[in-house]
Design a protein around this motif. Sequence first.
Motif, mmCIF file in Angstrom:
data_model
loop_
_atom_site.group_PDB
_atom_site.id
_atom_site.type_symbol
_atom_site.label_atom_id
_atom_site.label_comp_id
_atom_site.label_asym_id
_atom_site.label_seq_id
_atom_site.Cartn_x
_atom_site.Cartn_y
_atom_site.Cartn_z
ATOM 1 N N PHE A 45 13.283 -3.998 -0.318
ATOM 2 C CA PHE A 45 12.698 -2.684 -0.073
ATOM 3 C C PHE A 45 11.178 -2.768 -0.048
ATOM 4 C CE2 PHE A 45 16.899 -1.331 -1.745
ATOM 5 C CZ PHE A 45 17.274 -0.508 -0.692
ATOM 6 N N GLY A 46 10.623 -3.662 -0.849
ATOM 7 C CA GLY A 46 9.180 -3.872 -0.833
ATOM 8 C C GLY A 46 8.724 -4.451 0.485
ATOM 9 N N ASP A 51 0.493 -9.963 -0.628
ATOM 10 C CA ASP A 51 1.231 -10.243 -1.859
ATOM 11 C C ASP A 51 1.556 -8.951 -2.607
ATOM 12 O OD1 ASP A 51 2.418 -11.845 -3.779
ATOM 13 O OD2 ASP A 51 0.576 -12.081 -4.935
ATOM 14 N N GLY A 52 2.694 -8.963 -3.300
ATOM 15 C CA GLY A 52 3.036 -7.847 -4.181
ATOM 16 C C GLY A 52 4.210 -7.007 -3.737
ATOM 17 N N ASN A 53 4.936 -7.430 -2.690
ATOM 18 C CA ASN A 53 6.061 -6.627 -2.205
ATOM 19 C C ASN A 53 7.161 -6.482 -3.261
ATOM 20 O OD1 ASN A 53 4.675 -6.550 0.191
ATOM 21 N ND2 ASN A 53 6.043 -7.953 1.278
ATOM 22 N N GLY A 54 7.493 -7.589 -3.917
ATOM 23 C CA GLY A 54 8.544 -7.544 -4.936
ATOM 24 C C GLY A 54 8.161 -6.695 -6.131
ATOM 25 N N ARG A 55 6.904 -6.842 -6.575
ATOM 26 C CA ARG A 55 6.433 -6.040 -7.712
ATOM 27 C C ARG A 55 6.378 -4.563 -7.350
ATOM 28 N NH1 ARG A 55 1.267 -9.515 -8.909
ATOM 29 N NH2 ARG A 55 2.004 -10.543 -7.019
ATOM 30 N N TRP A 56 6.029 -4.274 -6.096
ATOM 31 C CA TRP A 56 5.991 -2.874 -5.634
ATOM 32 C C TRP A 56 7.391 -2.261 -5.740
ATOM 33 C CZ3 TRP A 56 8.421 0.042 -1.958
ATOM 34 C CH2 TRP A 56 7.842 1.272 -1.660
ATOM 35 N N ALA A 57 8.387 -3.003 -5.268
ATOM 36 C CA ALA A 57 9.770 -2.507 -5.321
ATOM 37 C C ALA A 57 10.195 -2.266 -6.768
ATOM 38 C CB ALA A 57 10.707 -3.511 -4.646
ATOM 39 N N LYS A 58 9.823 -3.183 -7.656
ATOM 40 C CA LYS A 58 10.186 -3.048 -9.069
ATOM 41 C C LYS A 58 9.524 -1.815 -9.680
ATOM 42 C CE LYS A 58 10.420 -5.765 -13.338
ATOM 43 N NZ LYS A 58 10.087 -7.079 -13.967
#
Length: 251
Positions: free
Chosen positions: A37-38, A21-28
């Motif tokens: 990109f995440g 979990d956390g790919n989208g937050r990482w990209a942000k």
Amino acid sequence: MEYQSNIDPSKLPEHIAIIMDGNGRWAKKQGLLNRIFGHKSAITSVRETTETCAELGIKYLTLYAFSTENWSRPKEEVNALMELLVSTIKSEAPTLTKNNVRLNAIGDLASLPKSCQKELAETIELTKHNSGLVLTLALSYSGRWEIIEAVKKIALAVSANTLAVDSINDTTFRNYLSDSTLPDPELLIRTSGEFRVSNFLLWQIAYTEIHITDVLWPDFRKNDLYTALIDFQKRERRFGKISEQLNGAKA
């Protein structure tokens, strides 16, 4: 500094499951507007985690790659994820074989695009004789979906008089789940600091130890895995018993 020296090799879990979990937050956090990109950056985490588990002698690693609920995400993201899945499976196949890793998959695989099904089937066939780590991808998967599918199969068996109702128990039910050859995971790791199991392996994690880390999945590296293993080895797994029973003392 690596923490591997603090791990007891005699107390390793046989099966580790990970909610990535956390790919989208990482990209942000990186200032990237597109969440994909995440997901792309997370490939390194998958590769390093798989290789580390293989090196340690872990027998089974199950990764929650795409849930049935993920189909409701924006179409652009879902399409990009499917394309990424195809390209990743294709590019990682030689590495899996080199590391003696056998690829496996669970979930509603028929719902995946044909290109994904093809690459998945080919890589599973290519690696089927590998005798090391079994890497299972949970794709178009959810625990509730899996349980409902098992109930349907059991109902059909009962109606066909090939299964007696009185013979249905934990073992029987387990045999009707997605892959009955997989043992229940002893350790479940969830990244990004969220405290929920998100419909993952609901039947199988009844007595699984859960390790939550704030690390976002694209940043997850071998030291984070070592930390989870050290935490696991500090746990007392009682399975409903009391400490005195486990230690052989009089309760």
